[in-house]
Write an enzyme that holds these catalytic residues in place. Structure first.
Site, PDB file in Angstrom:
ATOM      1  N   TYR A 148       0.841  -1.206   0.000  1.00 35.96           N
ATOM      2  CA  TYR A 148       0.000   0.000   0.000  1.00 35.96           C
ATOM      3  C   TYR A 148       0.874   1.255   0.000  1.00 35.96           C
ATOM      4  CZ  TYR A 148      -3.737   3.204   1.403  1.00 35.96           C
ATOM      5  OH  TYR A 148      -4.651   4.246   1.455  1.00 35.96           O
TER       6      TYR A 148
HETATM    7  P1  NAD Z   1     -13.500   2.389   0.442  1.00 36.50           P
HETATM    8  O1  NAD Z   1     -13.144   0.967   0.601  1.00 36.50           O
HETATM    9  O2  NAD Z   1     -14.619   2.941   1.275  1.00 36.50           O
HETATM   10  O3  NAD Z   1     -13.827   2.711  -1.093  1.00 36.50           O
HETATM   11  C1  NAD Z   1     -13.033   2.219  -2.136  1.00 36.50           C
HETATM   12  C2  NAD Z   1     -13.941   1.872  -3.304  1.00 36.50           C
HETATM   13  O4  NAD Z   1     -13.110   1.372  -4.379  1.00 36.50           O
HETATM   14  C3  NAD Z   1     -14.965   0.760  -2.985  1.00 36.50           C
HETATM   15  O5  NAD Z   1     -16.280   1.195  -3.270  1.00 36.50           O
HETATM   16  C4  NAD Z   1     -14.552  -0.377  -3.891  1.00 36.50           C
HETATM   17  O6  NAD Z   1     -15.635  -1.179  -4.354  1.00 36.50           O
HETATM   18  C5  NAD Z   1     -13.873   0.367  -5.044  1.00 36.50           C
HETATM   19  N1  NAD Z   1     -13.022  -0.517  -5.842  1.00 36.50           N
HETATM   20  C6  NAD Z   1     -12.236  -1.528  -5.402  1.00 36.50           C
HETATM   21  N2  NAD Z   1     -11.664  -2.152  -6.443  1.00 36.50           N
HETATM   22  C7  NAD Z   1     -12.087  -1.521  -7.564  1.00 36.50           C
HETATM   23  C8  NAD Z   1     -11.847  -1.710  -8.952  1.00 36.50           C
HETATM   24  N3  NAD Z   1     -11.028  -2.683  -9.383  1.00 36.50           N
HETATM   25  N4  NAD Z   1     -12.457  -0.884  -9.830  1.00 36.50           N
HETATM   26  C9  NAD Z   1     -13.290   0.100  -9.400  1.00 36.50           C
HETATM   27  N5  NAD Z   1     -13.560   0.322  -8.098  1.00 36.50           N
HETATM   28  C10 NAD Z   1     -12.966  -0.485  -7.191  1.00 36.50           C
HETATM   29  O7  NAD Z   1     -12.170   3.217   0.694  1.00 36.50           O
HETATM   30  P2  NAD Z   1     -11.936   4.765   1.068  1.00 36.50           P
HETATM   31  O8  NAD Z   1     -11.525   4.828   2.467  1.00 36.50           O
HETATM   32  O9  NAD Z   1     -13.047   5.600   0.583  1.00 36.50           O
HETATM   33  O10 NAD Z   1     -10.621   5.048   0.211  1.00 36.50           O
HETATM   34  C11 NAD Z   1     -10.664   5.777  -0.996  1.00 36.50           C
HETATM   35  C12 NAD Z   1      -9.232   6.070  -1.428  1.00 36.50           C
HETATM   36  O11 NAD Z   1      -8.590   6.875  -0.449  1.00 36.50           O
HETATM   37  C13 NAD Z   1      -8.374   4.816  -1.609  1.00 36.50           C
HETATM   38  O12 NAD Z   1      -7.536   5.004  -2.741  1.00 36.50           O
HETATM   39  C14 NAD Z   1      -7.559   4.793  -0.341  1.00 36.50           C
HETATM   40  O13 NAD Z   1      -6.332   4.134  -0.510  1.00 36.50           O
HETATM   41  C15 NAD Z   1      -7.378   6.270  -0.079  1.00 36.50           C
HETATM   42  N6  NAD Z   1      -7.089   6.577   1.321  1.00 36.50           N
HETATM   43  C16 NAD Z   1      -7.961   6.174   2.284  1.00 36.50           C
HETATM   44  C17 NAD Z   1      -7.667   6.438   3.618  1.00 36.50           C
HETATM   45  C18 NAD Z   1      -8.569   5.989   4.730  1.00 36.50           C
HETATM   46  O14 NAD Z   1      -8.105   5.909   5.857  1.00 36.50           O
HETATM   47  N7  NAD Z   1      -9.847   5.735   4.464  1.00 36.50           N
HETATM   48  C19 NAD Z   1      -6.477   7.105   3.942  1.00 36.50           C
HETATM   49  C20 NAD Z   1      -5.620   7.498   2.932  1.00 36.50           C
HETATM   50  C21 NAD Z   1      -5.932   7.218   1.620  1.00 36.50           C
END
Ligand code: NAD
Length: 242
Positions: free
Chosen positions: A149
């Site tokens: 990651y």
């Molecule tokens: P989440 O799991 O709530 O949402 C991610 C979405 O991506 C899901 O709806 C999932 O179905 C979709 N997804 C997965 N594989 C896919 C694919 N192959 N094609 C299309 N869609 C796909 O996660 P989140 O917390 O909303 O995270 C969103 C982004 O922010 C991610 O890139 C994550 O790495 C980043 N991020 C999150 C956090 C956190 O703590 N939540 C922190 C830093 C960065």
């Protein structure tokens, strides 16, 4: 409103940060297409400005075709938010399964690259265009027990900087947001020990909220944000030190 006559695609838009950004863009006037591999959780979304498309962003052909179709159906395309992502398992490098490593890279890096490339090919360089990539504080610091990651998010930062410079003479900006932990369904992919570790690293002593990330993403998407490109914006409750 701020996003009247704007047309956005939000990957990972069915959940968490992506959904919050999509809702705010739509609330402020944009037409938005949510892209997700799974649209199952979207029963609550009834806003007519929110369209959906089931897309696996790791499929480069589907990404290019879907973007072209959405552009035609929405009557334009000027805003891309790349939020689709997974964490991979919380294990040390020495134990990291190769299959999981490739899965994280395939989605977090390659999928995001396909979307950025397709958008850069389609967006009008003479009009306001905005690409916002979800990176992570993990990409700047490198979290232990999250090597794939962290590596994928460092690469997202590199791609954002490259593409931002390549498009700097156009009206299209490319930026990344690097949040610390934000409580969303992504937490289900991590161990409780790991999420507790992430919280302990945040000086404000709390997780971020999806609305805080959406506020920054929407500013980056606005016409007002016109002199930032190839940049990384922190949302880390004080954790980021550079
Ligand atoms: P989440 O799991 O709530 O949402 C991610 C979405 O991506 C899901 O709806 C999932 O179905 C979709 N997804 C997965 N594989 C896919 C694919 N192959 N094609 C299309 N869609 C796909 O996660 P989140 O917390 O909303 O995270 C969103 C982004 O922010 C991610 O890139 C994550 O790495 C980043 N991020 C999150 C956090 C956190 O703590 N939540 C922190 C830093 C960065």
């Amino acid at each position: 409103m701020r996003f009247d006559n704007r047309h956005a695609i939000v990957t990972g838009g069915a959940s968490g940060i992506g959904l919050a950004i999509a809702m705010r863009l739509a609330d402020e006037g944009a037409t938005v297409t949510l892209w997700d591999i799974s649209l199952g959780n979207l029963t609550a979304v009834t806003d007519s400005r929110l369209r959906t498309r089931q897309v696996d962003v790791t499929d480069a052909v589907a990404v290019a075709a879907g973007m072209q179709e959405d552009m035609a159906q929405m009557g334009g395309f000027d805003t891309l938010i790349c939020s689709a992502g997974i964490t991979g398992p919380n294990v040390k490098v020495v134990d990291y399964p190769h299959e999981a490593w490739h899965a994280v890279m395939t989605l977090n890096l390659h999928g995001l690259f396909y979307c950025n490339q397709a958008a850069a090919r389609l967006m009008d360089p003479t009009k306001v265009g905005r690409i916002v990539n979800m990176a992570s504080i993990a990409g700047k610091e490198g979290n232990p027990n999250a090597s794939a990651y962290s590596t994928s998010k460092a690469a997202v930062i590199g791609l954002t900087k490259s593409l931002g410079k390549e498009l700097a003479q156009t009206q299209i900006t490319v930026n990344a947001i690097a949040p610390a932990a934000v409580e969303t369904p992504i937490f289900e992919q991590m161990t409780p020990e790991f999420t507790a570790f992430m919280k302990s690293k945040i000086p404000m002593g709390r997780f971020g909220t999806v609305d805080e990330i959406a506020a920054m993403a929407c500013w980056l998407c606005s016409a007002e944000s016109s002199f930032s490109t190839g940049a990384v914006f922190d949302q880390s409750g004080g954790r980021a030190t550079y």
